[in-house]
Scaffold this motif. Structure first.
Motif, PDB file in Angstrom:
ATOM      1  N   GLY A   1       0.666  -1.262  -0.239  1.00  0.00           N
ATOM      2  CA  GLY A   1       0.408  -0.403   0.011  1.00  0.00           C
ATOM      3  C   GLY A   1       0.702   1.058  -0.120  1.00  0.00           C
ATOM      4  O   GLY A   1       2.265   1.272   0.507  1.00  0.00           O
ATOM      5  N   HIS A   2       0.492   2.303  -0.541  1.00  0.00           N
ATOM      6  CA  HIS A   2       0.788   3.336  -0.871  1.00  0.00           C
ATOM      7  C   HIS A   2       1.112   3.771   1.036  1.00  0.00           C
ATOM      8  O   HIS A   2       0.362   3.788   1.563  1.00  0.00           O
ATOM      9  N   TYR A   3       2.210   5.346   0.735  1.00  0.00           N
ATOM     10  CA  TYR A   3       2.218   5.865   2.248  1.00  0.00           C
ATOM     11  C   TYR A   3       1.280   6.530   2.324  1.00  0.00           C
ATOM     12  O   TYR A   3       1.075   6.953   2.706  1.00  0.00           O
ATOM     13  N   SER A   4       0.413   6.980   1.611  1.00  0.00           N
ATOM     14  CA  SER A   4      -0.829   8.424   1.707  1.00  0.00           C
ATOM     15  C   SER A   4      -1.481   7.569   2.531  1.00  0.00           C
ATOM     16  O   SER A   4      -2.407   8.595   2.877  1.00  0.00           O
ATOM     17  N   LEU A   5      -2.057   6.419   2.312  1.00  0.00           N
ATOM     18  CA  LEU A   5      -2.806   6.398   3.369  1.00  0.00           C
ATOM     19  C   LEU A   5      -2.439   5.788   4.738  1.00  0.00           C
ATOM     20  O   LEU A   5      -3.616   6.197   5.655  1.00  0.00           O
TER      21      LEU A   5
ATOM     22  N   SER B   1       0.650  -1.362  -7.284  1.00  0.00           N
ATOM     23  CA  SER B   1       1.832  -0.820  -6.684  1.00  0.00           C
ATOM     24  C   SER B   1       2.428   0.084  -7.308  1.00  0.00           C
ATOM     25  O   SER B   1       3.102  -0.589  -7.918  1.00  0.00           O
ATOM     26  N   THR B   2       3.131   1.386  -6.458  1.00  0.00           N
ATOM     27  CA  THR B   2       3.845   2.868  -7.033  1.00  0.00           C
ATOM     28  C   THR B   2       4.868   1.624  -7.128  1.00  0.00           C
ATOM     29  O   THR B   2       5.853   2.084  -8.020  1.00  0.00           O
ATOM     30  N   GLU B   3       5.408   0.656  -6.573  1.00  0.00           N
ATOM     31  CA  GLU B   3       6.871   0.522  -6.657  1.00  0.00           C
ATOM     32  C   GLU B   3       6.614  -0.890  -7.729  1.00  0.00           C
ATOM     33  O   GLU B   3       7.920  -0.588  -8.500  1.00  0.00           O
TER      34      GLU B   3
ATOM     35  N   ILE C   1      -8.370   7.614  -8.547  1.00  0.00           N
ATOM     36  CA  ILE C   1      -7.141   7.681  -9.884  1.00  0.00           C
ATOM     37  C   ILE C   1      -6.286   8.698 -10.037  1.00  0.00           C
ATOM     38  O   ILE C   1      -6.883   9.747  -9.744  1.00  0.00           O
ATOM     39  N   ASP C   2      -5.213   8.878 -10.282  1.00  0.00           N
ATOM     40  CA  ASP C   2      -4.328  10.425 -10.942  1.00  0.00           C
ATOM     41  C   ASP C   2      -4.179   9.828 -12.029  1.00  0.00           C
ATOM     42  O   ASP C   2      -4.175   9.482 -12.971  1.00  0.00           O
ATOM     43  N   ALA C   3      -4.892  12.395 -12.721  1.00  0.00           N
ATOM     44  CA  ALA C   3      -5.116  12.337 -13.800  1.00  0.00           C
ATOM     45  C   ALA C   3      -3.338  12.673 -13.891  1.00  0.00           C
ATOM     46  O   ALA C   3      -3.155  12.650 -15.225  1.00  0.00           O
TER      47      ALA C   3
END
Ligand SMILES: *Cc1c(COP(=O)(O)O)cnc(C)c1O
Length: 559
Positions: free
Chosen positions: A230-234, A287-289, A341-343
Motif C-alpha cells: 500500500g502507498h504511504y498516503s494511506l 502498486s507504486t513499487e 485515480i490520478d490524472a
C-alpha cells in the motif's frame, strides 16, 4: 518620466515604485522581445526541444543549488519581470528535472501532450474557483461531467443512472482533488463517517469525534487493512483522520505481490475477536513499487460478506480501464465503494490532479459541510463535499484529454506502455547478467545487475540459505545502489531504486532498479542502451571493490 518610457528602460530595478507602475504589471506585458515572451514562444514551438536546450543534463550538487536560494529576506524593491525571468532560467529551470527525456524511466511523471500547455494558460487566465458555482459557472457542470465519465469508466452504470445523478444537487459521483493522496484521504474520510454515522444518542463521528464514536459503537479501536504494498498516503490518511498510523494494518502479499486473501480473512477475524472495527479494506490496483494488482473480485467478496467499505487505490493503474485488452486486469473494481485515480500520472495531465469516484452518489453526504456565506443547502457547489476548498479547474485539462484522446486513444497509450514494459522484461530475462525481480503486470518492473556466475551461485540450494549468501546479498544491494547513482550522475538515463522483500531470504530486503514505462517518447533502443550503460558501469571502478569482496566470500570470480 512617463510610465511607458520607464518600462522600456533597461535598468533592472524599478526606480519609480508607484501604484501606477504596479498596476501596469497587472495589465500589460513588458515589451514584446522581453525574455518572458521569448521563453513562451520557445515553449509553444517545441517543449521537448526547449527542455533539452534549457535543462542541463549534468548533475549539480544540491548544496550548490541551495546556495542560490539561501536568502530568507523578501527583496525590498520590485524589479523588472525580464530580470526575474533571466534569473529563473539560470538558477531554477536549468537545474530542474527534464521529465520529457525519454531515457528517464524511473518515475511516474513524464512528458505531456503539447495541448496541455496552452490549455493550462487558458485555465490560469480564467482563474475560476470550482469551490462554488458563483466563481466557476460552466466549470462546475464540466467538472461534474468529467467525474461522470470517469465513474462510467469504472462502474459502468446504466444510462438512466447518469441522467439522474450527473448534475443532481443531492449527490456527487466523485471528487476532483490535487492528487492520489487527497483522493485516498477523502475515500477513507467517507468510509470512517459511514462506519460511525449518527444514531440515537450519538451525533456521528463528524460532529462528536472519536472517543464518543468508539463508545457509541462499543468498539475498542478502528483499523484499515491494506496489503504491505500500500502507498504511504494511506498512512497519512490514517493520521489526519485520527485512525492512527499504527491502525493501518499491513496484510502480507503472495509471491506475485498481491494481497494474500487467506491472511486477509484471518486478520479480519482476529480484528473482530479483539473488538477492532475494520473501517475499510484497501485494494491496490497498480502498486507504486512494482505495479502489482490485488485480487479485486476476491476482496469484493470479502468486503460484501463482512459489510466493510472497499476502497481501490488505482492512482496508478486505473487508466488500464481505457484499454479493451487490459481492462480485465482490474476485474472487480466495479464492486468497490470508492476508487482513486490520478490524472497527473497515466492520463498525462499536468501535475496536481487526482480524483476519487464513489459507486453510490450519496456516499459523500457523510462528509458534506455547509457554510451560509459560501455553501448553501441544496446548492451544486462542489466545495461542499471536497476536502480542499478553493481549487483550480484542473478538471478542464482532464476534460480535454478525455475528448482529444478519447477512450481509444488513452487505451492505446496504456497498451503501448505495457507492451514496452514486456519488451524490457524480455531483454532483462535474456541477458545473462541481469535478474528480473518483479515480473510486470502493468508497466512497472524491477530488476538488478548480478553477474551470471553469481546468479548461479545464489540459486544453488546449498548456498541459498547460507550465512555467506546473506552477506553477498548485502554487498549486491550496495552495488545496485552505486550503479543507480552512477547512471543518474552521467545524466543521460535514469532508473529509480527501491527495496523489496527478498523471496529466498526471510527478513532481508533486496535493492532493485525500478522502471516505470509511461513516457510515450521512450523507445526500445533506449531500453537496450540503459542496460548497456549499467553493464559498463558494473565493469568500472565504482563497484570493483564490491566484486572483490563477493569473490572472497563466495569464491565466484566475477569481472
Ligand atoms: C502516486 C500514488 C499515490 C499518491 O498520489 P499523489 O498524486 O502522489 O498524491 C497513491 N497511491 C498510489 C498507488 C500511487 O501510485
Amino acid at each position: 518620466m512617463c510610465i511607458k518610457e520607464f518600462y522600456l528602460s533597461d535598468s533592472q530595478a524599478l526606480t519609480d515604485v508607484s501604484i501606477d507602475s504596479l498596476l501596469r504589471v497587472f495589465t500589460v506585458p513588458e515589451k514584446a522581445e522581453a525574455t518572458l515572451n521569448q521563453v513562451d514562444r520557445e515553449l509553444s514551438l517545441d517543449i521537448a526541444a526547449f527542455l533539452n536546450a534549457r535543462v542541463v543534463a549534468t548533475e549539480k550538487d544540491l548544496a550548490e543549488i541551495e546556495a542560490e536560494f539561501a536568502s530568507a529576506v523578501i527583496p525590498e524593491e520590485p524589479v523588472r519581470v525580464a530580470h526575474h525571468i533571466d534569473n529563473l532560467m539560470e538558477k531554477l529551470v536549468a537545474h530542474s528535472v527534464n521529465t520529457y527525456a525519454p531515457g528517464f524511466i524511473g518515475h511516474m511523471t513524464s512528458a505531456l501532450p503539447y495541448f496541455m500547455l496552452p490549455l493550462s494558460k487558458i485555465m490560469v487566465a480564467l482563474n475560476q474557483n470550482v469551490v462554488k458555482t458563483e466563481t466557476s459557472k460552466a466549470f462546475t457542470p464540466m467538472e461534474r461531467q468529467v467525474l461522470g465519465m470517469m465513474h462510467h469508466l469504472v462502474f459502468a452504470r446504466a444510462e438512466a443512472f447518469y441522467r439522474h445523478w450527473l448534475h443532481h444537487a443531492d449527490g456527487q459521483l466523485g471528487a476532483m482533488c490535487s492528487g492520489g493522496t487527497v483522493a485516498n484521504i477523502t475515500a477513507l474520510w467517507v468510509a470512517r463517517n459511514r462506519c460511525y454515522g449518527p444514531k440515537p444518542g450519538f451525533a456521528g463521528i463528524a460532529k462528536a469525534g472519536w472517543s464518543q464514536a468508539l463508545a457509541a459503537y462499543g468498539d475498542r479501536d478502528a483499523v484499515v487493512l491494506v496489503s504491505e504494498r500500500g502507498h504511504y498516503s494511506l498512512s497519512k490518511a490514517a493520521d489526519v483522520l485520527g485512525i492512527g498510523r499504527d491502525n493501518i494494518r499491513s496484510v502480507p502479499c503472495t509471491d506475485s505481490g498481491s494481497i494474500d486473501i487467506q491472511q486477509l480473512s484471518d486478520i479480519i477475524a482476529s480484528c473482530h475477536d479483539r473488538g477492532e472495527r475494520v473501517i475499510s479494506l484497501v485494494a491496490v490496483a497498480g502498486s507504486t513499487e512494482t505495479g502489482c494488482i490485488d485480487a479485486l473480485d476476491e476482496m469484493a467478496v470479502i468486503a460484501e460478506r463482512e459489510g466493510i467499505w472497499l476502497h481501490v487505490d488505482a492512482a496508478w493503474g486505473g487508466p488500464a480501464l481505457f484499454s479493451d485488452k487490459h481492462r480485465s486486469l482490474l476485474k472487480g473494481i466495479e464492486r468497490a465503494d470508492s476508487v482513486t485515480i490520478d490524472a497527473h500520472k497515466q492520463m498525462y495531465v499536468p501535475m496536481g490532479v487526482g480524483m476519487v469516484l464513489f459507486r453510490d452518489p450519496e456516499s459523500q453526504s457523510s462528509i458534506r459541510h455547509h457554510a451560509n456565506y459560501i455553501i448553501r443547502q441544496g446548492s451544486k457547489d462542489l466545495g461542499s463535499s471536497t476536502l480542499e476548498g478553493s481549487r483550480p479547474a484542473m478538471s478542464m485539462l482532464v476534460h480535454a484529454g478525455l475528448h482529444i484522446f478519447g477512450r481509444r486513444g488513452y487505451g492505446l497509450l496504456v497498451e503501448n506502455n505495457i507492451q514496452r514494459c514486456k519488451y524490457f522484461s524480455t531483454l532483462i530475462d535474456m541477458a545473462a547478467d541481469f535478474e528480473l525481480v518483479s515480473v510486470p503486470v502493468l508497466n512497472i518492473l524491477t530488476y538488478r545487475y548480478v553477474p551470471a556466475p553469481l546468479q548461479r551461485w545464489l540459486e544453488s540450494p546449498e548456498n541459498a540459505a547460507s550465512e555467506v549468501s546473506v552477506r553477498v546479498e548485502l554487498l549486491l544491494n550496495q552495488a545496485t545502489q552505486i550503479l543507480q547513482r552512477a547512471q543518474r550522475e552521467r545524466g543521460q538515463y535514469f532508473v529509480s531504486r527501491t527495496s523489496l522483500p527478498h523471496a529466498r531470504q526471510q527478513g532481508l530486503l533486496k535493492t532493485v532498479f525500478r522502471v516505470v514505462l509511461a513516457n510515450p517518447l521512450t523507445t526500445d533502443e533506449i531500453l537496450t542502451a540503459i542496460l548497456q550503460e549499467q553493464r559498463e558501469l558494473a565493469a568500472g571502478p565504482a563497484v570493483k571493490v564490491l566484486w572483490q569482496e563477493i569473490k572472497q566470500l563466495s569464491g565466484v570470480a566475477l569481472i
